[in-house]
Design a protein around this motif. Structure first.
Motif, PDB file in Angstrom:
ATOM      1  N   ALA A   1      -0.676  11.383 -38.457  1.00 37.42           N
ATOM      2  CA  ALA A   1      -1.272  10.107 -38.043  1.00 37.42           C
ATOM      3  C   ALA A   1      -0.293   8.951 -38.244  1.00 37.42           C
ATOM      4  O   ALA A   1      -0.144   8.089 -37.372  1.00 37.42           O
ATOM      5  N   VAL A   2       0.402   8.922 -39.369  1.00 40.27           N
ATOM      6  CA  VAL A   2       1.310   7.795 -39.628  1.00 40.27           C
ATOM      7  C   VAL A   2       2.564   7.912 -38.759  1.00 40.27           C
ATOM      8  O   VAL A   2       3.102   6.914 -38.273  1.00 40.27           O
ATOM      9  N   ASN A   3       3.003   9.149 -38.481  1.00 42.22           N
ATOM     10  CA  ASN A   3       4.170   9.326 -37.617  1.00 42.22           C
ATOM     11  C   ASN A   3       3.870   8.979 -36.157  1.00 42.22           C
ATOM     12  O   ASN A   3       4.751   8.503 -35.438  1.00 42.22           O
ATOM     13  N   ASP A   4       2.644   9.235 -35.711  1.00 42.71           N
ATOM     14  CA  ASP A   4       2.242   8.829 -34.360  1.00 42.71           C
ATOM     15  C   ASP A   4       2.399   7.313 -34.198  1.00 42.71           C
ATOM     16  O   ASP A   4       2.952   6.820 -33.222  1.00 42.71           O
ATOM     17  N   ARG A   5       1.880   6.587 -35.179  1.00 47.34           N
ATOM     18  CA  ARG A   5       1.964   5.121 -35.129  1.00 47.34           C
ATOM     19  C   ARG A   5       3.408   4.658 -35.167  1.00 47.34           C
ATOM     20  O   ARG A   5       3.811   3.753 -34.437  1.00 47.34           O
ATOM     21  N   PHE A   6       4.187   5.301 -36.042  1.00 49.08           N
ATOM     22  CA  PHE A   6       5.588   4.929 -36.212  1.00 49.08           C
ATOM     23  C   PHE A   6       6.375   5.173 -34.913  1.00 49.08           C
ATOM     24  O   PHE A   6       7.190   4.341 -34.500  1.00 49.08           O
ATOM     25  N   ALA A   7       6.120   6.310 -34.257  1.00 48.92           N
ATOM     26  CA  ALA A   7       6.877   6.670 -33.055  1.00 48.92           C
ATOM     27  C   ALA A   7       6.653   5.671 -31.920  1.00 48.92           C
ATOM     28  O   ALA A   7       7.556   5.417 -31.119  1.00 48.92           O
ATOM     29  N   VAL A   8       5.456   5.101 -31.848  1.00 47.69           N
ATOM     30  CA  VAL A   8       5.187   4.092 -30.811  1.00 47.69           C
ATOM     31  C   VAL A   8       6.169   2.927 -30.972  1.00 47.69           C
ATOM     32  O   VAL A   8       6.727   2.417 -29.988  1.00 47.69           O
ATOM     33  N   HIS A   9       6.421   2.532 -32.209  1.00 42.15           N
ATOM     34  CA  HIS A   9       7.338   1.423 -32.456  1.00 42.15           C
ATOM     35  C   HIS A   9       8.787   1.816 -32.176  1.00 42.15           C
ATOM     36  O   HIS A   9       9.568   1.020 -31.669  1.00 42.15           O
ATOM     37  N   ARG A  10       9.125   3.068 -32.489  1.00 41.41           N
ATOM     38  CA  ARG A  10      10.474   3.557 -32.188  1.00 41.41           C
ATOM     39  C   ARG A  10      10.734   3.469 -30.681  1.00 41.41           C
ATOM     40  O   ARG A  10      11.798   3.023 -30.250  1.00 41.41           O
TER      41      ARG A  10
ATOM     42  N   TYR B   1      -5.662  13.238 -23.481  1.00 39.25           N
ATOM     43  CA  TYR B   1      -5.127  12.656 -24.719  1.00 39.25           C
ATOM     44  C   TYR B   1      -3.672  13.087 -24.910  1.00 39.25           C
ATOM     45  O   TYR B   1      -2.791  12.262 -25.146  1.00 39.25           O
ATOM     46  N   ASP B   2      -3.426  14.405 -24.799  1.00 32.55           N
ATOM     47  CA  ASP B   2      -2.072  14.928 -25.023  1.00 32.55           C
ATOM     48  C   ASP B   2      -1.087  14.334 -24.021  1.00 32.55           C
ATOM     49  O   ASP B   2       0.041  13.972 -24.382  1.00 32.55           O
ATOM     50  N   ALA B   3      -1.508  14.245 -22.749  1.00 37.21           N
ATOM     51  CA  ALA B   3      -0.600  13.761 -21.703  1.00 37.21           C
ATOM     52  C   ALA B   3      -0.263  12.282 -21.908  1.00 37.21           C
ATOM     53  O   ALA B   3       0.902  11.878 -21.812  1.00 37.21           O
ATOM     54  N   ILE B   4      -1.277  11.470 -22.203  1.00 38.86           N
ATOM     55  CA  ILE B   4      -1.037  10.027 -22.356  1.00 38.86           C
ATOM     56  C   ILE B   4      -0.209   9.775 -23.621  1.00 38.86           C
ATOM     57  O   ILE B   4       0.731   8.984 -23.622  1.00 38.86           O
ATOM     58  N   ARG B   5      -0.553  10.493 -24.716  1.00 38.79           N
ATOM     59  CA  ARG B   5       0.188  10.341 -25.965  1.00 38.79           C
ATOM     60  C   ARG B   5       1.662  10.706 -25.752  1.00 38.79           C
ATOM     61  O   ARG B   5       2.561   9.963 -26.164  1.00 38.79           O
ATOM     62  N   ALA B   6       1.917  11.858 -25.087  1.00 36.14           N
ATOM     63  CA  ALA B   6       3.300  12.291 -24.872  1.00 36.14           C
ATOM     64  C   ALA B   6       4.048  11.257 -24.049  1.00 36.14           C
ATOM     65  O   ALA B   6       5.208  10.941 -24.329  1.00 36.14           O
ATOM     66  N   SER B   7       3.385  10.698 -23.040  1.00 35.18           N
ATOM     67  CA  SER B   7       4.032   9.697 -22.201  1.00 35.18           C
ATOM     68  C   SER B   7       4.386   8.457 -23.021  1.00 35.18           C
ATOM     69  O   SER B   7       5.480   7.896 -22.887  1.00 35.18           O
ATOM     70  N   LEU B   8       3.472   8.050 -23.893  1.00 39.36           N
ATOM     71  CA  LEU B   8       3.745   6.875 -24.732  1.00 39.36           C
ATOM     72  C   LEU B   8       4.883   7.139 -25.703  1.00 39.36           C
ATOM     73  O   LEU B   8       5.717   6.273 -25.968  1.00 39.36           O
ATOM     74  N   LEU B   9       4.935   8.355 -26.263  1.00 42.05           N
ATOM     75  CA  LEU B   9       5.900   8.648 -27.325  1.00 42.05           C
ATOM     76  C   LEU B   9       7.255   9.095 -26.786  1.00 42.05           C
ATOM     77  O   LEU B   9       8.210   9.231 -27.544  1.00 42.05           O
ATOM     78  N   THR B  10       7.352   9.343 -25.481  1.00 39.16           N
ATOM     79  CA  THR B  10       8.664   9.653 -24.916  1.00 39.16           C
ATOM     80  C   THR B  10       9.194   8.461 -24.130  1.00 39.16           C
ATOM     81  O   THR B  10      10.251   8.545 -23.530  1.00 39.16           O
ATOM     82  N   GLY B  11       8.433   7.363 -24.117  1.00 40.39           N
ATOM     83  CA  GLY B  11       8.886   6.198 -23.376  1.00 40.39           C
ATOM     84  C   GLY B  11       8.713   6.363 -21.885  1.00 40.39           C
ATOM     85  O   GLY B  11       9.443   5.781 -21.098  1.00 40.39           O
TER      86      GLY B  11
END
Lengths: 218, 231
Positions: free
Chosen positions: B163-172, B32-42
């Motif tokens: 939770a809301v910042n996770d969603r927001f960062a995906v869009h960023r 979870y942590d690895a995939i999330r970090a990859s998504l949120l760092t582009g």
């Protein structure tokens, strides 16, 4: 019937039992007994337990057993602060966005609220309260809000049941529900927000000022 | 999610001990942590279809923890099921970012207020945050806001802000990838830290609110530009 839908049903039944206090806070939950109660095998029950644990309805005690969660005063304060922010926002937005059908549904809930109050039906008051607050969340038309609130639903449900259960304050809570629906109908967003915030602040004060003995030592 | 910590010794209506329940595996958490970090760092996975097979081989683990991680990311609103199988990052819509900004505006000023009132010294730590030292990338920004949320000592508030910042960062990340011009309010974080340092809750809340209002203006403009909408 697929195992997925059995697990869903087991989850809904288990959650309802916790919210309705058929399972008391602090009591140990036993997989085999639940399976027998619900008339399903242990596999869907195991899934239901795990989901309730993730959502905070259940927690582990020191011995690693699953027990029904019991909120502390600090958790009540923290939760109600968050509810004030989010439900205040929802009421403000709902005043502009609520549909005629939703207003009709709220009118019906207020009527049921009054009936339940007359009959002193605490369980029904708790259920109506939960539905009324949820209807306003949905009427805000912010889908992200609804998804986020679902993630803390466990504590919210339990605490709503508590607050409605206080005899001296029931009348006032029901009156405030009726006033709130009128404000939403009149598009009075700022006043609806202020009322929701005061309503929730009172509910948390009621919870903190002393709970009945059978509800634990909060 | 934070949860109640009930007293184990009372109210036991059932005498039989429970059979062990499977708990979320540490491997699934790592996935979870690895995939999330990859998504949120582009990282590479932030544009492609995410499949269990490829992620599992990339992470050097079996498909079971990866499946669990993807399921949790979907529950968190970070990925959605893709047609033809697997998942993909959630697509950015104007409505999504407005909803998220509105909720951030409700929650985060209160978090900043609580930090200022209970721990103004936390500003010293925040002053050395990478966001103030190196500038904005979506994950660093998210971590700055989550640090303030955690400083509020209200776990429910902090978990919602995360939770809301996770969603927001995906869009960023997705907007950055499309090279949308973001006139980011980069002086906002320093103003928030300065306001927290004064120990005045109202000042901290105001600084956070002003920053997030400018963030909302910037990201809505970027979404409109990416979608070819003329204001």
């Amino acid at each position: 019937v697929t195992s997925g839908s059995l697990a869903d049903r087991a989850y809904q039944e288990l959650r309802a039992a916790i919210v309705r206090r058929q399972l008391a806070p602090g009591s140990v939950v036993v997989e085999a007994e639940l399976a027998a109660m619900l008339g399903v095998s242990r596999t869907p029950v195991r899934e239901a337990l795990r989901r309730c644990e993730l959502e905070g309805y259940l927690a582990r005690d020191k011995a690693g057993r699953l027990v029904v969660s019991r909120p502390t005063p600090e958790e009540i304060r923290q939760l109600f602060l968050v509810r004030e922010l989010l439900e205040g926002y929802a009421a403000r937005k709902a005043a502009q966005r609520i549909s005629t059908a939703e207003l009709a549904h709220l009118d019906e809930l207020v009527q049921n609220d009054l009936d339940a109050l007359r009959q002193d039906a605490t369980d029904r008051l708790a259920a109506i309260n939960a539905e009324l607050h949820e209807t306003i969340l949905i009427a805000s038309r912010n889908e992200t809000l609804f998804a986020l609130v679902s993630s803390v639903r466990a504590r919210v449900d339990g605490l709503q049941a508590f607050a409605v259960g206080m005899r001296a304050d029931r009348r006032r809570f029901v009156d405030e529900h009726a006033q709130l629906v009128d404000l939403l109908r009149d598009g009075e967003g700022a006043r609806a927000e202020a009322l929701v915030r005061a309503h929730l602040r009172r509910a948390s004060e009621v919870l903190l000022s002393g709970l009945p003995d059978d509800r634990g030592s909060v | 999610m934070p949860r109640a910590n009930p007293d184990s010794s009372t109210d036991g209506v059932h005498a039989t001990p429970l059979a062990p329940i499977e708990r979320p595996a540490p491997l699934a958490q790592r996935a979870y942590d690895a995939i999330r970090a990859s998504l949120l760092t582009g990282g590479s996975s932030s544009t492609e279809r995410l499949t269990e097979e490829e992620l599992a081989s990339g992470l050097g683990m079996s498909r079971t923890p990866v499946r669990e991680a993807l399921h949790r990311l979907a529950l968190a609103g970070i990925v959605v099921p893709a047609s033809g199988g697997g998942y993909r990052p959630r697509r950015t819509t104007r409505r999504d970012v407005i909803e998220q900004c509105e909720l951030r505006l409700e929650l985060e000023p209160t978090a900043a207020m609580l930090v200022a009132e209970r721990a103004p010294d936390f500003a010293d730590e925040l002053a050395h945050h990478p966001l103030l030292m190196e500038g904005a990338d979506p994950l660093t920004e998210l971590e700055f806001h989550v640090a303030i949320a955690n400083g509020s000592a209200n776990e429910t508030l902090a978990s919602l802000i995360l939770a809301v910042n996770d969603r927001f960062a995906v869009h960023r990340v997705s907007l950055r990838r499309r090279h949308s011009v973001l006139s980011w309010p980069s002086d906002g974080p320093a103003a928030i830290v300065a306001a927290i340092a004064t120990g005045r809750g109202d000042a901290a809340a105001r600084a956070m609110r002003e920053h997030l209002e400018r963030v909302q203006t910037a990201i809505v403009a970027a979404v409109d530009e990416a979608h070819g909408v003329t204001a």
